[in-house]
Scaffold this motif. Structure first.
Motif, mmCIF file in Angstrom:
data_model
loop_
_atom_site.group_PDB
_atom_site.id
_atom_site.type_symbol
_atom_site.label_atom_id
_atom_site.label_comp_id
_atom_site.label_asym_id
_atom_site.label_seq_id
_atom_site.Cartn_x
_atom_site.Cartn_y
_atom_site.Cartn_z
ATOM 1 N N THR A 98 100.448 68.111 14.759
ATOM 2 C CA THR A 98 99.857 69.501 14.958
ATOM 3 C C THR A 98 98.455 69.643 14.281
ATOM 4 O OG1 THR A 98 101.229 69.808 12.972
ATOM 5 C CG2 THR A 98 102.412 70.692 14.751
ATOM 6 N N SER A 99 98.305 68.917 12.992
ATOM 7 C CA SER A 99 97.025 69.119 12.459
ATOM 8 C C SER A 99 95.971 68.513 13.601
ATOM 9 C CB SER A 99 96.825 68.340 11.225
ATOM 10 O OG SER A 99 97.813 68.801 10.186
ATOM 11 N N SER A 100 96.225 67.572 14.131
ATOM 12 C CA SER A 100 95.254 66.875 15.289
ATOM 13 C C SER A 100 95.199 67.693 16.278
ATOM 14 C CB SER A 100 95.874 65.549 15.633
ATOM 15 O OG SER A 100 95.824 64.604 14.636
ATOM 16 N N MET A 101 96.187 68.603 16.721
ATOM 17 C CA MET A 101 95.990 69.366 17.691
ATOM 18 C C MET A 101 95.318 70.704 17.389
ATOM 19 S SD MET A 101 99.907 69.450 19.549
ATOM 20 C CE MET A 101 100.411 68.013 20.232
ATOM 21 N N LEU A 135 102.440 75.173 27.008
ATOM 22 C CA LEU A 135 103.835 75.206 27.381
ATOM 23 C C LEU A 135 104.877 74.794 26.224
ATOM 24 C CD1 LEU A 135 104.084 73.935 31.160
ATOM 25 C CD2 LEU A 135 104.557 76.316 30.312
ATOM 26 N N LEU A 136 104.571 73.647 25.655
ATOM 27 C CA LEU A 136 105.178 72.886 24.310
ATOM 28 C C LEU A 136 105.049 74.112 23.406
ATOM 29 C CD1 LEU A 136 103.935 69.271 24.150
ATOM 30 C CD2 LEU A 136 106.157 70.218 24.730
ATOM 31 N N ILE A 137 104.131 74.821 23.011
ATOM 32 C CA ILE A 137 104.120 75.609 22.154
ATOM 33 C C ILE A 137 104.862 77.112 22.537
ATOM 34 C CG2 ILE A 137 102.618 77.307 20.621
ATOM 35 C CD1 ILE A 137 100.627 74.983 20.781
ATOM 36 N N VAL A 138 104.426 77.645 23.644
ATOM 37 C CA VAL A 138 105.158 79.009 23.908
ATOM 38 C C VAL A 138 106.543 78.740 24.480
ATOM 39 C CG1 VAL A 138 102.822 79.890 24.678
ATOM 40 C CG2 VAL A 138 104.600 78.991 26.306
ATOM 41 N N GLU A 179 93.816 64.162 22.627
ATOM 42 C CA GLU A 179 94.520 62.806 22.817
ATOM 43 C C GLU A 179 95.772 62.496 22.051
ATOM 44 O OE1 GLU A 179 93.568 57.992 22.319
ATOM 45 O OE2 GLU A 179 91.877 59.587 21.954
ATOM 46 N N SER A 180 95.935 63.291 20.783
ATOM 47 C CA SER A 180 97.210 63.267 20.210
ATOM 48 C C SER A 180 98.362 63.786 20.843
ATOM 49 C CB SER A 180 96.795 64.019 18.708
ATOM 50 O OG SER A 180 96.672 65.325 18.846
ATOM 51 N N VAL A 218 96.281 59.861 16.231
ATOM 52 C CA VAL A 218 96.031 60.921 15.666
ATOM 53 C C VAL A 218 94.689 60.813 14.987
ATOM 54 C CG1 VAL A 218 98.472 61.649 14.984
ATOM 55 C CG2 VAL A 218 97.272 60.283 13.520
ATOM 56 N N SER A 219 94.094 61.908 15.019
ATOM 57 C CA SER A 219 92.702 61.959 14.269
ATOM 58 C C SER A 219 92.711 62.629 12.571
ATOM 59 C CB SER A 219 91.718 62.879 15.180
ATOM 60 O OG SER A 219 92.287 63.958 15.233
ATOM 61 N N VAL A 220 93.905 63.365 12.467
ATOM 62 C CA VAL A 220 93.985 63.944 11.173
ATOM 63 C C VAL A 220 95.663 63.956 10.782
ATOM 64 C CG1 VAL A 220 93.698 66.160 10.020
ATOM 65 C CG2 VAL A 220 92.331 65.634 11.727
ATOM 66 N N ILE A 221 95.565 63.769 9.610
ATOM 67 C CA ILE A 221 97.225 63.832 8.823
ATOM 68 C C ILE A 221 96.826 64.134 7.415
ATOM 69 C CG2 ILE A 221 96.993 61.565 8.275
ATOM 70 C CD1 ILE A 221 100.110 61.321 8.947
ATOM 71 N N SER A 222 97.836 64.670 6.928
ATOM 72 C CA SER A 222 97.784 65.367 5.280
ATOM 73 C C SER A 222 97.771 63.986 4.571
ATOM 74 C CB SER A 222 98.623 66.405 5.139
ATOM 75 O OG SER A 222 99.840 65.760 4.942
ATOM 76 N N LYS A 223 97.116 64.292 3.281
ATOM 77 C CA LYS A 223 97.507 63.157 2.268
ATOM 78 C C LYS A 223 98.791 63.323 1.754
ATOM 79 C CE LYS A 223 92.778 63.879 0.125
ATOM 80 N NZ LYS A 223 92.043 64.110 -1.067
ATOM 81 N N THR A 224 99.386 64.296 1.771
ATOM 82 C CA THR A 224 100.826 64.424 1.356
ATOM 83 C C THR A 224 101.653 63.756 2.256
ATOM 84 O OG1 THR A 224 100.342 66.531 0.639
ATOM 85 C CG2 THR A 224 102.620 66.035 0.488
ATOM 86 N N SER A 225 101.388 63.713 3.610
ATOM 87 C CA SER A 225 102.343 63.147 4.550
ATOM 88 C C SER A 225 102.107 61.614 4.543
ATOM 89 C CB SER A 225 101.853 63.606 5.959
ATOM 90 O OG SER A 225 102.306 64.781 6.359
ATOM 91 N N LEU A 226 100.903 61.053 4.384
ATOM 92 C CA LEU A 226 100.628 59.783 4.275
ATOM 93 C C LEU A 226 101.188 59.252 2.992
ATOM 94 C CD1 LEU A 226 96.777 59.221 5.269
ATOM 95 C CD2 LEU A 226 98.769 58.464 6.356
#
Length: 494
Positions: free
Chosen positions: A277-280, A7-10, A286-287, A340-348
């Motif tokens: 979004t990356s974790s999803m 629902l959040l996406i669509v 859980e994210s 989160v489980s995943v995040i980009s190096k650039t974001s960190l």
């Protein structure tokens, strides 16, 4: 959980505004004096729009009759939908001739005409005409669908904030809703108002109501053709909608004034919530759960925020001294990262630079296990973000609240039903407060801002004084009483 994420996406859909140079499509540093002249009867471009299905042979008589009726309901514009059974083929010269008549007749009534390009799929391109002839006019705003029962009184649905956040991030002043097309519940006028207020306090400031079929002659006046799963038209019983009630026009006036006020100035929330979004994409449900729970807790504790994502964080947000600025000129002083489980190096790296500048970064829940590069194949385990505050419980604790920027709104007791939105005007602070609950509330409310506070009554168009005001250093404190489902606009003018 997958249903919630779906629902959040669509629910986020793109809207094409046909002229990005109009004043109402730009942020304005406007004064309360300028706003007051339009408050009682706002310009039509800020008013509610009714979807108008051309479901049958259209004539100038039908167009005039329908526009008179729609205006009497309180709508300030129509969204022409290519319907079934039109004698004029969609996008044909005959169809455009009818549109020209509608535009002319609407203009004489002080109304506006929009065209919804779903003359069957693929939609949004007007048969290629839009892309080929005006490639400069790309998507100018974002919106949400609330056409089923995504938003109702029995559950939390903060997804409207996704659209308003994106508009804030990318410098777009309007965020719209399409509501009630196939609503599971058959809302009364007060219930429909609640659904709209629920979205307005989450940043929506342009309202489209769905829908009314054209009053073309039919052999069966109580039925309208719709698609079936077999792809052939079928007849569906048409119901009398809430906006056809005699009690609706005053509510229409309220919504027109509310969306006008909420389109002025600039957004003022100072907290960003990282949207994972990356974790999803990685399959980390859980994210999603963590993000929704943090959003709920913030709103129920009167902490306004915007969602930010990888793209906006790494591309458009500019770091200043203790803040990040978006394309609306809005300053974020704190960024909350959910579990989160995943995040980009650039974001960190961007978050670390933000923290080094004096900004506040909070990891709430699990720390990222992977930091991606250009893709997941080159992901690595990130270092512990010791430069950020961490709250492993996954909850917005009192310690986190104390660490966040000082709140714009404070109330004297816990009251999860009170939600608010804050916008900054040239010489004032604008607050929109909504009691979402069915109980009366009597509260002492403190609002950030210096100057003279007034209640702008969107139901009547009147501006009234507040009483028993206590003036503090950079704020005012005032007793406020809310009826169930009541809203208030309070403007503090210098």
């Amino acid at each position: 959980m997958k249903k919630i994420l779906f629902l959040l996406i669509v629910s986020i859909v793109a809207n094409i505004f046909l002229n990005a140079q109009q004043p109402w499509q730009q942020f304005s540093d406007i004064s309360t004096k300028e706003i007051s002249g339009n408050f009682k009867s706002p310009p039509s471009e800020y008013g509610m729009i009714l979807w108008w299905g051309w479901d049958g042979p259209m004539t100038d008589t039908v167009i005039k009759r329908d526009l008179d009726r729609i205006k009497a309901m309180g709508f300030r514009g129509v969204m022409v939908e290519a319907g079934y059974g039109m004698t004029a083929k969609y996008l044909s010269p005959e169809w455009f001739a009818l549109v020209k008549i509608a535009v002319g007749e609407a203009k004489t009534r002080g109304m506006r005409v929009w065209i919804e390009d779903e003359g069957k799929y693929p939609s949004g391109f007007a048969g290629g005409k839009f892309s080929n002839e005006r490639p400069d006019l790309k998507m100018q705003g974002l919106g949400v669908d609330a056409i089923w029962a995504q938003i109702w009184m029995d559950h939390v649905a903060d997804y409207a904030k996704m659209a308003s956040s994106a508009s804030h991030l990318y410098g777009r002043p309007r965020s719209f809703t399409e509501s009630f097309a196939a609503f599971t519940h058959r809302p009364s006028v007060p219930q429909a108002k609640w659904v709209l207020d629920y979205q307005l306090v989450r940043g929506i400031n342009s309202v489209q109501i769905m829908f009314m079929s054209a009053s073309t002659a039919r052999t069966s006046p109580v039925a309208a053709p719709v698609n079936t799963s077999a792809g052939t038209p079928a007849l569906a019983v048409r119901r009398t909608s809430f906006f056809m009630s005699d009690t609706f026009p005053p509510i229409a006036g309220y919504i027109n004034r509310a969306t006008y006020l909420l389109s002025q100035g600039r957004p003022a929330s100072r907290i960003g919530v990282y949207f994972p979004t990356s974790s999803m994409m990685y399959g980390d449900n859980e994210s999603n759960t963590s993000t929704l729970e943090i959003s709920r807790q913030l709103m129920e504790q009167q902490q306004d925020f915007d969602f930010i994502d990888e793209q906006s964080l790494t591309s458009i947000l500019n770091i200043g001294k203790g803040s990040m600025t978006n394309l609306s000129g809005q300053l974020y002083e704190a960024i909350i990262v959910p579990s989160v489980s995943v995040i980009s190096k650039t974001s960190l790296l961007k978050l670390q630079q933000f923290a080094s500048s004096g900004g506040k970064v909070i990891f709430v829940g699990n720390l990222p296990a992977l930091a991606t590069d250009i893709n997941f194949l080159k992901a690595v385990k990130p270092d512990d973000p010791g430069w950020a505050k961490q709250e492993p419980s996954g909850k917005i604790t009192q310690g986190i609240l104390n660490f966040l920027p000082a709140p714009d709104v404070k109330i004297d007791k816990s009251c999860p039903d009170i939600k608010y939105l804050h916008r900054k005007l040239k010489n004032a602070e604008l607050y929109f407060l909504f009691n979402e609950g069915k109980e009366k509330q009597s509260l002492q409310v403190t609002l950030s801002g210096k100057g003279k506070p007034q209640v702008w009554d969107a139901m009547t168009g009147q501006v009234n004084k507040l009483h028993k005001i206590v003036y503090e250093k950079d704020a005012i404190s005032v007793p406020l009483a809310f009826e169930p489902y009541e809203t208030k606009f309070i403007i503090i003018s210098k």
